[in-house]
Design an enzyme around this catalytic site. Structure first.
Site, PDB file in Angstrom:
ATOM      1  NE  ARG A 110     -75.288 -54.824  48.769  1.00 55.94           N
ATOM      2  CZ  ARG A 110     -74.333 -53.228  47.933  1.00 55.94           C
ATOM      3  NH1 ARG A 110     -73.640 -52.955  48.412  1.00 55.94           N
ATOM      4  NH2 ARG A 110     -74.067 -53.418  46.876  1.00 55.94           N
TER       5      ARG A 110
ATOM      6  NE  ARG B 248     -78.854 -52.545  42.398  1.00 52.52           N
ATOM      7  CZ  ARG B 248     -77.138 -52.221  43.242  1.00 52.52           C
ATOM      8  NH1 ARG B 248     -77.808 -53.494  43.483  1.00 52.52           N
ATOM      9  NH2 ARG B 248     -76.923 -51.365  43.609  1.00 52.52           N
TER      10      ARG B 248
ATOM     11  CG  HIS C 166     -72.204 -55.915  43.503  1.00 50.71           C
ATOM     12  ND1 HIS C 166     -71.981 -55.350  42.501  1.00 50.71           N
ATOM     13  CD2 HIS C 166     -73.490 -54.912  44.041  1.00 50.71           C
ATOM     14  CE1 HIS C 166     -71.736 -53.690  43.181  1.00 50.71           C
ATOM     15  NE2 HIS C 166     -72.854 -53.389  44.133  1.00 50.71           N
TER      16      HIS C 166
ATOM     17  CG  HIS D 276     -74.884 -54.114  39.378  1.00 50.16           C
ATOM     18  ND1 HIS D 276     -74.867 -53.727  38.109  1.00 50.16           N
ATOM     19  CD2 HIS D 276     -75.106 -52.834  40.660  1.00 50.16           C
ATOM     20  CE1 HIS D 276     -75.529 -52.382  38.257  1.00 50.16           C
ATOM     21  NE2 HIS D 276     -75.039 -51.931  39.658  1.00 50.16           N
TER      22      HIS D 276
ATOM     23  CD  GLU E  86     -76.768 -46.211  45.527  1.00 45.84           C
ATOM     24  OE1 GLU E  86     -77.180 -47.198  45.379  1.00 45.84           O
ATOM     25  OE2 GLU E  86     -75.759 -45.413  46.106  1.00 45.84           O
TER      26      GLU E  86
HETATM   27  C1  LIG Z   1     -68.432 -51.961  41.845  1.00 47.19           C
HETATM   28  C2  LIG Z   1     -68.298 -52.521  43.325  1.00 47.19           C
HETATM   29  C3  LIG Z   1     -69.254 -50.654  43.744  1.00 47.19           C
HETATM   30  C4  LIG Z   1     -70.129 -50.968  45.381  1.00 47.19           C
HETATM   31  N1  LIG Z   1     -70.637 -49.893  45.765  1.00 47.19           N
HETATM   32  C5  LIG Z   1     -70.771 -49.219  46.895  1.00 47.19           C
HETATM   33  C6  LIG Z   1     -71.758 -48.651  47.439  1.00 47.19           C
HETATM   34  O1  LIG Z   1     -71.455 -47.323  47.241  1.00 47.19           O
HETATM   35  N2  LIG Z   1     -71.773 -48.295  48.524  1.00 47.19           N
HETATM   36  C7  LIG Z   1     -71.411 -49.313  49.379  1.00 47.19           C
HETATM   37  O2  LIG Z   1     -71.747 -49.270  51.218  1.00 47.19           O
HETATM   38  N3  LIG Z   1     -71.065 -50.651  48.665  1.00 47.19           N
HETATM   39  C8  LIG Z   1     -70.779 -50.618  47.582  1.00 47.19           C
HETATM   40  N4  LIG Z   1     -70.274 -51.927  47.439  1.00 47.19           N
HETATM   41  C9  LIG Z   1     -69.837 -53.248  48.624  1.00 47.19           C
HETATM   42  C10 LIG Z   1     -68.643 -53.212  49.388  1.00 47.19           C
HETATM   43  O3  LIG Z   1     -67.764 -52.451  49.370  1.00 47.19           O
HETATM   44  C11 LIG Z   1     -68.237 -53.826  49.876  1.00 47.19           C
HETATM   45  O4  LIG Z   1     -68.909 -55.221  50.523  1.00 47.19           O
HETATM   46  C12 LIG Z   1     -66.958 -53.811  50.846  1.00 47.19           C
HETATM   47  O5  LIG Z   1     -66.240 -52.637  51.036  1.00 47.19           O
HETATM   48  C13 LIG Z   1     -66.340 -54.460  50.906  1.00 47.19           C
HETATM   49  O6  LIG Z   1     -65.313 -54.409  52.031  1.00 47.19           O
HETATM   50  P1  LIG Z   1     -64.314 -55.142  53.747  1.00 47.19           P
HETATM   51  O7  LIG Z   1     -63.586 -54.147  53.949  1.00 47.19           O
HETATM   52  O8  LIG Z   1     -65.297 -56.546  54.046  1.00 47.19           O
HETATM   53  O9  LIG Z   1     -63.487 -56.174  52.272  1.00 47.19           O
HETATM   54  P2  LIG Z   1     -62.723 -55.279  50.673  1.00 47.19           P
HETATM   55  O10 LIG Z   1     -62.479 -54.096  50.597  1.00 47.19           O
HETATM   56  O11 LIG Z   1     -63.223 -56.469  49.640  1.00 47.19           O
HETATM   57  O12 LIG Z   1     -60.975 -55.757  51.159  1.00 47.19           O
HETATM   58  C14 LIG Z   1     -60.846 -57.484  51.229  1.00 47.19           C
HETATM   59  C15 LIG Z   1     -59.127 -57.354  52.019  1.00 47.19           C
HETATM   60  O13 LIG Z   1     -58.797 -58.261  52.219  1.00 47.19           O
HETATM   61  C16 LIG Z   1     -57.781 -59.222  51.773  1.00 47.19           C
HETATM   62  N5  LIG Z   1     -57.644 -60.722  51.425  1.00 47.19           N
HETATM   63  C17 LIG Z   1     -58.453 -61.237  51.201  1.00 47.19           C
HETATM   64  N6  LIG Z   1     -58.254 -62.533  51.258  1.00 47.19           N
HETATM   65  C18 LIG Z   1     -56.964 -62.699  51.873  1.00 47.19           C
HETATM   66  C19 LIG Z   1     -55.709 -63.366  52.159  1.00 47.19           C
HETATM   67  N7  LIG Z   1     -56.122 -64.530  52.278  1.00 47.19           N
HETATM   68  N8  LIG Z   1     -54.790 -63.265  53.114  1.00 47.19           N
HETATM   69  C20 LIG Z   1     -54.288 -61.504  53.172  1.00 47.19           C
HETATM   70  N9  LIG Z   1     -55.443 -60.539  52.594  1.00 47.19           N
HETATM   71  C21 LIG Z   1     -56.571 -61.353  51.971  1.00 47.19           C
HETATM   72  C22 LIG Z   1     -57.400 -58.164  50.552  1.00 47.19           C
HETATM   73  O14 LIG Z   1     -56.302 -57.640  50.053  1.00 47.19           O
HETATM   74  C23 LIG Z   1     -58.209 -56.796  50.871  1.00 47.19           C
HETATM   75  O15 LIG Z   1     -57.664 -56.570  51.824  1.00 47.19           O
HETATM   76  C24 LIG Z   1     -69.292 -51.811  46.311  1.00 47.19           C
HETATM   77  C25 LIG Z   1     -68.828 -53.469  45.602  1.00 47.19           C
HETATM   78  C26 LIG Z   1     -68.562 -53.081  44.081  1.00 47.19           C
HETATM   79  C27 LIG Z   1     -67.640 -54.106  44.246  1.00 47.19           C
END
Ligand SMILES: Cc1cc2nc3c(=O)[nH]c(=O)nc-3n(C[C@H](O)[C@H](O)[C@H](O)COP(=O)(O)OP(=O)(O)OC[C@H]3O[C@@H](n4cnc5c(N)ncnc54)[C@H](O)[C@@H]3O)c2cc1C
Length: 518
Positions: free
Chosen positions: A385, A289, A350, A243, A115
């Site tokens: 990032r 980007r 993003h 993004h 990428e």
């Molecule tokens: C469209 C898109 C495409 C992406 N593509 C890529 C990619 O190809 N490769 C890559 O490495 N990264 C990618 N990213 C970034 C990556 O997906 C995220 O940074 C990462 O998945 C975040 O994971 P996380 O576990 O920190 O949070 P999340 O996966 O967002 O999970 C957050 C959790 O917290 C819970 N939560 C929030 N607040 C509360 C609360 N007050 N009480 C209880 N529960 C709560 C939510 O319900 C959820 O379960 C992408 C992001 C997006 C949006």
């Protein structure tokens, strides 16, 4: 008020929270795992491109790419941890334990893709839905793991600290220590005190405080706001990555339109059908980007149009259908046939590079409170990032935090006090006020603290948000809690923190772009 007790309270069941829960449970700990909604409603599920699996003998090349993407601001210690520990984390959990179906060639060899910003092919993927493949497998394993109790629709409200929430008033002289959280069970409307030895913030990103975003509903920086309220250190919040191309048809959901379309000949046009990137950057539509995102915003500001266009007419319809099936099908479902017409697009918030400051084992500045995944900030991303580092960050941060916590719990003496009662007023919150306040936050952040910032815009944003926070606070105190109300309160707090951080940093760097006073 019901009080539950556990070893590890994990707030957030995306990849970071779920991976932590699995590993803590495997090490004998009891875990409560909370999420706003069903298990796959998380940014982790939306990840398309892939996850870095760099098995090359030269991890220094990946380290260099991360540093360059961050404009040489990333924390070298965090970068070293990711490049050295990342491959083992992927191998152990995703390949050996869960056997996730990443794309492979006919001989079964993993398909590595590349990428923007990467100097080599080191990203593995499951078609263009990598996040879904990973999170579905991890969530399946979580459901089958006895020591983990999943609580969907349980929304954390506020963290419990000895100084504020213990029934024993002498606890206020203790060092700043977290012992769980007050949580709203949205099914019953009851507030529960979840008392825990370790509390882990894994609440994901904050894109939903902006008008346009790629993020899952509810991504308003819950963890950042909760941590800030108890006095935790938060850092780098001005660095929000935008993004450049997100689907932008009126009344249709926003979704990410992959950069690969521009790589294959897609061209950006304004609403009058004219090219505008060439006047901004010699690379035209293929500029980096943040350059593209800024150029689109400036074009829209000048023309007053609601969106720009991505024209795919350089590609044949057959090529579009086979090379980009997801984009083709999703746009078609919302009335845009990309083989015949351009895609309406806008830039969108993003990824949060900053967050709750955490060390390399997830510890924050508050005792027994961790922050992992997108919520935590070790400085891995600095000011910007590198693509596809975040899913890997989730795995590595979860693994190191779970290991350190399990060892500490096995060793340590934890005194868990009785929490003070939660008092909740009975009055219903007016949904119109909630919706309108949220829209005001999103418009303010988009226009004054979005892709292009200026001191004047930030000052105005701060004034609006401060007033709004006062309103929301008094409204919040007088009403029965709902998820929307909790979200609104956290959204305005996160927004103010971003505006504050951006105001204090007059230097354009990475994803933070400030123009001179106008
Ligand atoms: C469209 C898109 C495409 C992406 N593509 C890529 C990619 O190809 N490769 C890559 O490495 N990264 C990618 N990213 C970034 C990556 O997906 C995220 O940074 C990462 O998945 C975040 O994971 P996380 O576990 O920190 O949070 P999340 O996966 O967002 O999970 C957050 C959790 O917290 C819970 N939560 C929030 N607040 C509360 C609360 N007050 N009480 C209880 N529960 C709560 C939510 O319900 C959820 O379960 C992408 C992001 C997006 C949006």
């Amino acid at each position: 008020m019901q009080t539950l007790r556990t070893d590890c309270l994990v707030i957030g069941a995306g990849l970071a929270g779920s991976a932590y829960a699995l590993q803590a449970a495997q090490q004998g700990r009891a875990v409560e795992l909370l999420s706003l909604a069903e298990p796959l409603a998380a940014n982790s599920d939306r990840a398309q491109g892939g996850i870095i699996f760099d098995t090359s003998p030269q991890p220094e090349e990946l380290a260099r790419d991360i540093l360059v993407a961050s404009d040489h601001t990333a924390n070298p210690a965090a970068v070293q941890q990711l490049v050295r520990e990342g491959p083992r984390a992927v191998q152990e959990l995703l390949l050996d334990e869960l056997a996730i179906g990443f794309d492979r060639d006919a001989g079964g060899v993993l398909d590595f893709t590349r990428e923007g910003g990467h100097s080599g092919r080191r990203i593995i993927h499951a078609k263009d839905a990598t996040g879904h493949a990973i999170l579905a497998a991890v969530a399946g394993r979580v459901a089958a793991t006895p020591r983990i109790t999943r609580r969907t629709g349980w929304v954390a409200i506020d963290l419990l600290t000895l100084s504020h929430n213990s029934k024993d008033t002498s606890d206020r002289y203790q060092p700043l220590t977290c012992f769980g959280a007050y949580v709203l069970d949205t099914a019953t409307g009851e507030t529960v005190a979840l008392v825990a030895k370790k509390t882990i913030l894994a609440t994901g990103g904050l894109g939903q405080i902006f008008l346009h975003t790629t993020n899952e509903p509810g991504s308003v920086g819950h963890g950042v706001a909760m941590a800030y309220r108890v006095g935790a250190r938060v850092i780098d919040l001005e660095y929000v990555q935008f993004h450049p191309t997100v689907f932008a048809k009126k009344n249709a959901p926003r979704f990410l339109v992959t950069e690969a379309l521009r790589g294959e000949g897609g061209v950006l046009l304004n609403a009058r059908g004219q090219r505008f990137m060439e006047a901004v950057d010699p690379r035209g539509s293929l500029a980096p980007r943040d350059v593209v995102a800024r150029a689109i915003i400036q074009e829209l500001a000048a023309s007053g149009e609601p969106h720009a266009l991505l024209d795919l007419s350089a590609m044949t319809p057959d090529f579009i259908r086979t090379r980009f099936p997801t984009v083709h099908a999703t746009c078609l479902a919302h009335g845009v046939d990309v083989t015949r017409e351009p895609i309406p697009i806008v830039p969108a918030a993003h990824f949060a590079c900053g967050g709750v400051h955490a060390d390399l084992e997830g510890r924050t500045s508050v005792r027994h409170l961790n922050a992992i995944g997108e919520t935590g900030c070790t400085g891995l991303h600095g000011a910007n990032r590198l693509a596809s580092t975040s899913l890997l960050e989730c795995l590595v941060s979860a693994k190191f935090a779970a290991r350190a916590d399990a060892a500490e719990i096995a060793r340590g003496e934890f005194r868990l006090p009785e929490p003070r009662e939660w008092e909740s007023p009975g009055r219903e919150a007016d949904p119109v006020l909630i919706r309108q306040d949220m829209l005001q936050i999103q418009h303010t952040m988009w226009n004054y603290a979005g892709v292009v910032r200026s001191p004047k815009r930030l000052t105005r944003a701060r004034r609006i948000l401060l007033e709004l926070r006062e309103e929301i606070q008094s409204f919040y105190r007088g009403c029965r809690l709902t998820r929307d109300l909790i979200e609104l309160r956290n959204a305005v707090q996160t927004a103010l923190l971003i505006v504050h951080a951006a105001s204090l940093n007059p230097h354009s760097k990475g994803s933070h772009y400030v123009v001179e006073e106008r």
